[in-house]
Motif scaffolding. Structure first.
Motif, PDB file in Angstrom:
ATOM      1  N   VAL A  34       0.863  -1.187   0.000  1.00 23.63           N
ATOM      2  CA  VAL A  34       0.000   0.000   0.000  1.00 23.63           C
ATOM      3  C   VAL A  34       0.896   1.234   0.000  1.00 23.63           C
ATOM      4  O   VAL A  34       1.668   1.439   0.928  1.00 23.63           O
ATOM      5  N   TYR A  35       0.780   2.069  -1.046  1.00 24.66           N
ATOM      6  CA  TYR A  35       1.680   3.208  -1.205  1.00 24.66           C
ATOM      7  C   TYR A  35       0.897   4.515  -1.127  1.00 24.66           C
ATOM      8  O   TYR A  35      -0.164   4.651  -1.734  1.00 24.66           O
ATOM      9  N   ASN A  36       1.449   5.476  -0.380  1.00 21.43           N
ATOM     10  CA  ASN A  36       0.836   6.800  -0.266  1.00 21.43           C
ATOM     11  C   ASN A  36       1.474   7.731  -1.302  1.00 21.43           C
ATOM     12  O   ASN A  36       2.277   8.595  -0.972  1.00 21.43           O
ATOM     13  N   TYR A  37       1.123   7.537  -2.568  1.00 20.29           N
ATOM     14  CA  TYR A  37       1.739   8.301  -3.649  1.00 20.29           C
ATOM     15  C   TYR A  37       1.527   9.799  -3.503  1.00 20.29           C
ATOM     16  O   TYR A  37       2.373  10.601  -3.925  1.00 20.29           O
ATOM     17  N   ASN A  38       0.389  10.215  -2.936  1.00 20.88           N
ATOM     18  CA  ASN A  38       0.026  11.630  -2.929  1.00 20.88           C
ATOM     19  C   ASN A  38       0.188  12.292  -1.570  1.00 20.88           C
ATOM     20  O   ASN A  38      -0.218  13.438  -1.400  1.00 20.88           O
ATOM     21  N   ASP A  39       0.755  11.588  -0.598  1.00 18.86           N
ATOM     22  CA  ASP A  39       0.983  12.185   0.712  1.00 18.86           C
ATOM     23  C   ASP A  39       2.006  13.320   0.581  1.00 18.86           C
ATOM     24  O   ASP A  39       3.034  13.181  -0.093  1.00 18.86           O
ATOM     25  N   ASP A  40       1.735  14.453   1.231  1.00 19.99           N
ATOM     26  CA  ASP A  40       2.607  15.617   1.104  1.00 19.99           C
ATOM     27  C   ASP A  40       4.036  15.313   1.524  1.00 19.99           C
ATOM     28  O   ASP A  40       4.997  15.835   0.944  1.00 19.99           O
ATOM     29  N   ARG A  41       4.182  14.487   2.560  1.00 19.25           N
ATOM     30  CA  ARG A  41       5.530  14.191   3.028  1.00 19.25           C
ATOM     31  C   ARG A  41       6.320  13.415   1.978  1.00 19.25           C
ATOM     32  O   ARG A  41       7.519  13.662   1.771  1.00 19.25           O
ATOM     33  N   VAL A  42       5.661  12.486   1.304  1.00 23.24           N
ATOM     34  CA  VAL A  42       6.314  11.739   0.232  1.00 23.24           C
ATOM     35  C   VAL A  42       6.620  12.660  -0.945  1.00 23.24           C
ATOM     36  O   VAL A  42       7.728  12.660  -1.493  1.00 23.24           O
ATOM     37  N   LEU A  43       5.646  13.465  -1.342  1.00 23.60           N
ATOM     38  CA  LEU A  43       5.847  14.365  -2.479  1.00 23.60           C
ATOM     39  C   LEU A  43       6.958  15.372  -2.216  1.00 23.60           C
ATOM     40  O   LEU A  43       7.770  15.668  -3.093  1.00 23.60           O
ATOM     41  N   ASN A  44       7.005  15.896  -1.008  1.00 27.34           N
ATOM     42  CA  ASN A  44       8.032  16.884  -0.692  1.00 27.34           C
ATOM     43  C   ASN A  44       9.420  16.264  -0.697  1.00 27.34           C
ATOM     44  O   ASN A  44      10.402  16.903  -1.102  1.00 27.34           O
ATOM     45  N   CYS A  45       9.517  15.029  -0.235  1.00 23.43           N
ATOM     46  CA  CYS A  45      10.800  14.325  -0.290  1.00 23.43           C
ATOM     47  C   CYS A  45      11.266  14.191  -1.735  1.00 23.43           C
ATOM     48  O   CYS A  45      12.416  14.491  -2.062  1.00 23.43           O
ATOM     49  N   ILE A  46      10.373  13.769  -2.612  1.00 21.00           N
ATOM     50  CA  ILE A  46      10.711  13.630  -4.032  1.00 21.00           C
ATOM     51  C   ILE A  46      11.077  14.982  -4.631  1.00 21.00           C
ATOM     52  O   ILE A  46      12.058  15.114  -5.376  1.00 21.00           O
ATOM     53  N   LYS A  47      10.290  16.010  -4.313  1.00 23.08           N
ATOM     54  CA  LYS A  47      10.552  17.338  -4.877  1.00 23.08           C
ATOM     55  C   LYS A  47      11.909  17.879  -4.439  1.00 23.08           C
ATOM     56  O   LYS A  47      12.642  18.481  -5.229  1.00 23.08           O
ATOM     57  N   ARG A  48      12.255  17.692  -3.151  1.00 20.92           N
ATOM     58  CA  ARG A  48      13.560  18.171  -2.680  1.00 20.92           C
ATOM     59  C   ARG A  48      14.686  17.479  -3.446  1.00 20.92           C
ATOM     60  O   ARG A  48      15.637  18.120  -3.903  1.00 20.92           O
ATOM     61  N   LEU A  49      14.586  16.157  -3.557  1.00 26.10           N
ATOM     62  CA  LEU A  49      15.627  15.413  -4.257  1.00 26.10           C
ATOM     63  C   LEU A  49      15.712  15.830  -5.721  1.00 26.10           C
ATOM     64  O   LEU A  49      16.810  15.951  -6.281  1.00 26.10           O
ATOM     65  N   LYS A  50      14.569  16.088  -6.341  1.00 24.95           N
ATOM     66  CA  LYS A  50      14.578  16.494  -7.760  1.00 24.95           C
ATOM     67  C   LYS A  50      15.174  17.882  -7.927  1.00 24.95           C
ATOM     68  O   LYS A  50      15.905  18.155  -8.892  1.00 24.95           O
ATOM     69  N   ILE A  51      14.902  18.791  -6.993  1.00 26.02           N
ATOM     70  CA  ILE A  51      15.515  20.122  -7.044  1.00 26.02           C
ATOM     71  C   ILE A  51      17.026  20.000  -7.012  1.00 26.02           C
ATOM     72  O   ILE A  51      17.748  20.640  -7.778  1.00 26.02           O
ATOM     73  N   MET A  52      17.523  19.141  -6.121  1.00 24.48           N
ATOM     74  CA  MET A  52      18.968  18.968  -6.007  1.00 24.48           C
ATOM     75  C   MET A  52      19.540  18.318  -7.266  1.00 24.48           C
ATOM     76  O   MET A  52      20.587  18.734  -7.769  1.00 24.48           O
ATOM     77  N   GLN A  53      18.856  17.305  -7.768  1.00 25.00           N
ATOM     78  CA  GLN A  53      19.319  16.651  -8.992  1.00 25.00           C
ATOM     79  C   GLN A  53      19.427  17.664 -10.124  1.00 25.00           C
ATOM     80  O   GLN A  53      20.422  17.677 -10.866  1.00 25.00           O
ATOM     81  N   ASP A  54      18.429  18.522 -10.276  1.00 25.46           N
ATOM     82  CA  ASP A  54      18.427  19.500 -11.364  1.00 25.46           C
ATOM     83  C   ASP A  54      19.535  20.533 -11.206  1.00 25.46           C
ATOM     84  O   ASP A  54      19.923  21.173 -12.186  1.00 25.46           O
ATOM     85  N   ARG A  55      20.028  20.700  -9.975  1.00 27.76           N
ATOM     86  CA  ARG A  55      21.129  21.648  -9.743  1.00 27.76           C
ATOM     87  C   ARG A  55      22.490  20.972  -9.799  1.00 27.76           C
ATOM     88  O   ARG A  55      23.506  21.588  -9.490  1.00 27.76           O
ATOM     89  N   GLY A  56      22.521  19.706 -10.156  1.00 24.40           N
ATOM     90  CA  GLY A  56      23.794  18.993 -10.260  1.00 24.40           C
ATOM     91  C   GLY A  56      24.380  18.574  -8.936  1.00 24.40           C
ATOM     92  O   GLY A  56      25.587  18.310  -8.844  1.00 24.40           O
ATOM     93  N   ILE A  57      23.558  18.493  -7.892  1.00 19.35           N
ATOM     94  CA  ILE A  57      24.017  18.115  -6.556  1.00 19.35           C
ATOM     95  C   ILE A  57      23.815  16.613  -6.357  1.00 19.35           C
ATOM     96  O   ILE A  57      22.763  16.069  -6.694  1.00 19.35           O
ATOM     97  N   LYS A  58      24.826  15.924  -5.811  1.00 21.60           N
ATOM     98  CA  LYS A  58      24.688  14.500  -5.511  1.00 21.60           C
ATOM     99  C   LYS A  58      23.598  14.307  -4.455  1.00 21.60           C
ATOM    100  O   LYS A  58      23.524  15.056  -3.488  1.00 21.60           O
ATOM    101  N   THR A  59      22.783  13.257  -4.630  1.00 20.96           N
ATOM    102  CA  THR A  59      21.683  13.012  -3.704  1.00 20.96           C
ATOM    103  C   THR A  59      21.831  11.649  -3.031  1.00 20.96           C
ATOM    104  O   THR A  59      22.290  10.681  -3.649  1.00 20.96           O
TER     105      THR A  59
END
Length: 748
Positions: free
Chosen positions: A86-111
């Motif tokens: 059972v996955y909480n795809y739309n939970d804010d905490r999950v989404l924010n974790c993904i968004k933070r990591l994607k922001i860093m990836q787009d800036r060329g930062i190792k994650t």
């Protein structure tokens, strides 16, 4: 009179004692790197369980604005999959974790994705602290993979590394034996490959005293494609009752020198352990943090760090900022000496960015006068200081060393950052180099062949009557003149003179002549050049053979590039000298040919760690064409040579027909596993020693550690077809009964 004598004697003793106490010498060796730096960054725990929902806050933004190059985010584990499947795809905490990591990836930062307090369904004894045991490692591997796959398919997220957090400590962490951790990595390795996931699993994430745990994991899985870096946490490196023994860090540093990858610190912080301790707001927090960084980067040879609990209002935060701002990926920590327990120093250089940094803490309650030896000569250094006296990352001033020595008084209880330019960003090159100090030290200027008046020397940065030592390349002659326009007393040199005071010529030179020695020329000088690529017309191949240390060849920004010189006739070549720019080859080969078609490798160099020139002597072979085959880059740029020099004796007659054919000739004099030819365009022949010819597994492994081919063999010789593989270097490995033999091969 007797009383006066005693008083003078006592004064002498006091002065000697004061000198020993307050004047300290620190020696920095820029030519001796300890380890490369992968970066510095931040460990974020906002949404790990029920925490903050923010994507970026003031602390993270400050890190981003301060050259952050590493970001570790703790997965909201219990939220992502609260019950199996059972996955909480739309939970804010999950989404924010993904968004933070994607922001860093787009800036060329190792994650890094950190995994800590996993859902209760995954473990037995959910509330038992360090006894929380994983029920099923197939489930755990899929739990990790499912998050990475969701991020990849729905957000284009590629997480670089996964840390399973502190599996060998108390609290709410997961308890895993080394073998269980090995099993998890093996299962993730298979799932990652099946689902096109490029993420690597770090090997450990333990506290600093659990080194054997990391060793066991590393030894078992380091060759797997999904195996990342040995990873450890050092936030308990200081305590209110006294620091742990320095031996803990020394053991990590000793291990680092024996393995094929760097050590990562994925939680590095005094504040992490003492975040509720009011002393974090005092000088002790700064002091403990600075000592920890010294022990991590210098003693343990750690290559990266992620601070845990960043707070902009804590003074210790300034230590993190200082390392993050200056310790950028691609730089190197270099050797220093340590004069006392009070003064601890880490020195760093970044040749590509022409940067030099000294981080030093004075823990003493009194000021300390120190002399840093070996700093870039006469280059201004800016000092930024945090201290008990009230400085908050304050720029104190700029100081210019005297030659290669900076003498300065460090304030009591202070953390100090000195930064400036390296000076000449590359080692001196060209037929001659003149130095301001002995021995071959201080301000240096390289001189091509030519005549130099006083005015010409001064335009190049050589002050009148300032030369104390001279380096002379083989095959060249340098004449120093006491007067301008080549007059007055003179000194002729055909080899290095590390202190011309011995010849009564110190600080007397006003003009210079540099010329080739008749009968011993550089065979490559102004000869035709062929290259696989040029960065631009300004960096074309001929600039590598013009005897001008200020011009250079530079290739395209890619591996597997070559530069070839046509000597015009066959020679018995015995020496090749390569003067690299900062963009040097980490791995390369020197190859000879008499027809520019078939090539023989006469010397190879693997794992070069600095841009220092290479003087490859003792070569033996016949060549009209000499190639430098640059295999792997040391930087993000291409390959670059200031000078490509070839030396040898002419041969009579045409020996082209006698040139060995690499694809038919087994290398002589080698023991163990032998693989040839190298380079190859397809078929590789492998010969195994007696005792390895039955029950042996043969593997081809990429430079990234991925096993590309694996098969059992029954005989002592095999043929491998590498035609479908891309150009680069590969490892041929034989395994039998837990033992290994390896050989390198290059694919054209």
């Amino acid at each position: 009179m007797k009383h006066v004598t005693i008083s003078l004697f006592m004064l002498f003793i006091l002065l000697q004692t004061a000198s020993k106490t307050f004047a300290q010498d620190i020696y920095i060796n820029l030519s001796a790197p300890r380890q490369t730096v992968d970066g510095a960054g931040f460990c974020h725990e906002g949404d790990r369980q029920n925490g903050n929902y923010y994507i970026l806050d003031q602390r993270i933004q400050q890190m981003l604005d301060n050259n952050m190059s590493l970001f570790r985010d703790m997965l909201p584990n219990k939220t992502w999959e609260p019950s199996k499947g059972v996955y909480n795809y739309n939970d804010d905490r999950v989404l924010n974790c993904i968004k933070r990591l994607k922001i860093m990836q787009d800036r060329g930062i190792k994650t890094i994705l950190g995994i800590w307090d996993v859902p209760n369904w995954l473990v037995s004894n959910p509330s038992a602290g360090s006894n929380r045991k994983i029920n099923n490692f197939d489930d755990f591997a899929w739990f990790i993979t499912s998050f990475l796959l969701h991020g990849k398919n729905n957000y284009g997220l590629t997480v670089d590394f996964v840390d399973v957090n502190e599996t060998r400590t108390s609290g709410i962490n997961i308890s895993m034996t080394a073998q269980e951790y090995i099993t998890l990595i093996q299962k993730c390795n298979a799932l990652f490959a099946a689902n096109g996931i490029q993420t690597k699993m770090n090997l450990g994430s333990v506290l600093l005293w659990d080194i054997q745990y990391c060793k066991d994991i590393y030894n078992a899985v380091n060759s797997l494609p999904a195996a990342g870096y040995p990873s450890w946490h050092t936030y308990r490196g200081g305590s209110t009752t006294g620091r742990e023994p320095i031996s803990y860090w020394e053991n990590w540093g000793a291990w680092r020198q024996t393995i094929n990858r760097n050590l990562w610190g994925t939680e590095t912080d005094y504040d992490a352990y003492y975040w509720e301790n009011p002393e974090r707001l005092t000088w002790q927090g700064v002091e403990e943090m600075a000592v920890m960084y010294y022990r991590n980067y210098y003693v343990a040879r750690m290559s990266t760090s992620a601070g845990w609990f960043w707070r902009t209002d804590w003074p210790s935060h300034n230590v993190h900022l200082a390392y993050m701002r200056h310790f950028e990926p691609g730089g190197q920590v270099v050797e220093t000496s340590q004069p006392s327990a009070d003064v601890m120093t880490v020195a760093y250089k970044h040749e590509t960015k022409n940067k030099f940094v000294i981080q030093t803490v004075n823990q003493s309650s009194t000021a300390r006068t120190v002399s840093f030896h070996g700093v870039p000569a006469n280059k201004p250094l800016t000092l930024v200081r945090t201290s008990e006296a009230g400085d908050r990352s304050q720029t104190v001033g700029t100081y210019t060393p005297n030659g290669g020595v900076l003498t300065i008084t460090l304030q009591a209880n202070s953390f100090n950052t000195f930064y400036g330019e390296l000076g000449a960003s590359n080692p001196p090159t060209g037929p001659a180099t003149v130095y301001a100090d002995c021995p071959l030290a201080g301000a240096a200027v390289s001189l091509p062949v030519g005549d130099y008046t006083q005015a010409q020397l001064q335009s190049l940065g050589v002050q009148n009557n300032s030369i104390s030592s001279v380096a002379v390349q083989s095959g060249y002659k340098v004449t120093l003149y006491a007067d301008d326009n080549f007059g007055g007393a003179s000194l002729e040199l055909t080899a290095d003179d590390d202190c011309i005071a011995d010849n009564n010529f110190n600080d007397l030179t006003s003009s210079i002549r540099v010329s080739a020695v008749t009968g011993n020329p550089n065979l490559a000088y102004n000869r035709p050049i062929f290259t696989t690529s040029n960065e631009s017309a300004a960096y074309a191949g001929p600039y590598a053979v013009d005897a001008d240390g200020n011009t250079r060849w530079s290739s395209a920004y890619a591996n597997n590039q070559s530069i070839v010189v046509d000597l015009g006739a066959n020679y018995s070549v015995n020496r090749v000298r390569l003067a690299w720019e900062a963009a040097y080859a980490r791995d390369y080969q020197i190859q000879f040919s008499t027809n520019n078609t078939t090539w023989t490798t006469v010397r190879e160099f693997w794992g070069k760690s600095s841009a220092a020139p290479d003087d490859q002597t003792g070569l033996s072979g016949t060549a009209r064409y000499v190639k430098v085959y640059c295999i792997n880059r040391a930087t993000a740029y291409g390959f670059s040579l200031f000078e490509f020099e070839v030396y040898g004796a002419p041969q009579a007659g045409n020996l082209m027909a006698a040139a060995p054919v690499a694809s038919e000739t087994k290398p002589a004099g080698q023991e163990g596993i032998v693989a040839w030819p190298s380079p190859t365009r397809g078929i590789v022949k492998v010969q195994l020693p007696a005792g390895w010819q039955k029950g042996c597994r043969l593997e081809v492994i990429s430079s990234t550690g991925k096993v590309l081919l694996s098969r059992q063999i029954a005989g002592g010789s095999e043929e491998l077809d590498l035609a479908s593989l891309p150009s680069g270097w590969y490892v041929i490995r034989a395994e039998k009964n837990g033992k290994q033999l390896v050989s390198r091969i290059v694919k054209d």
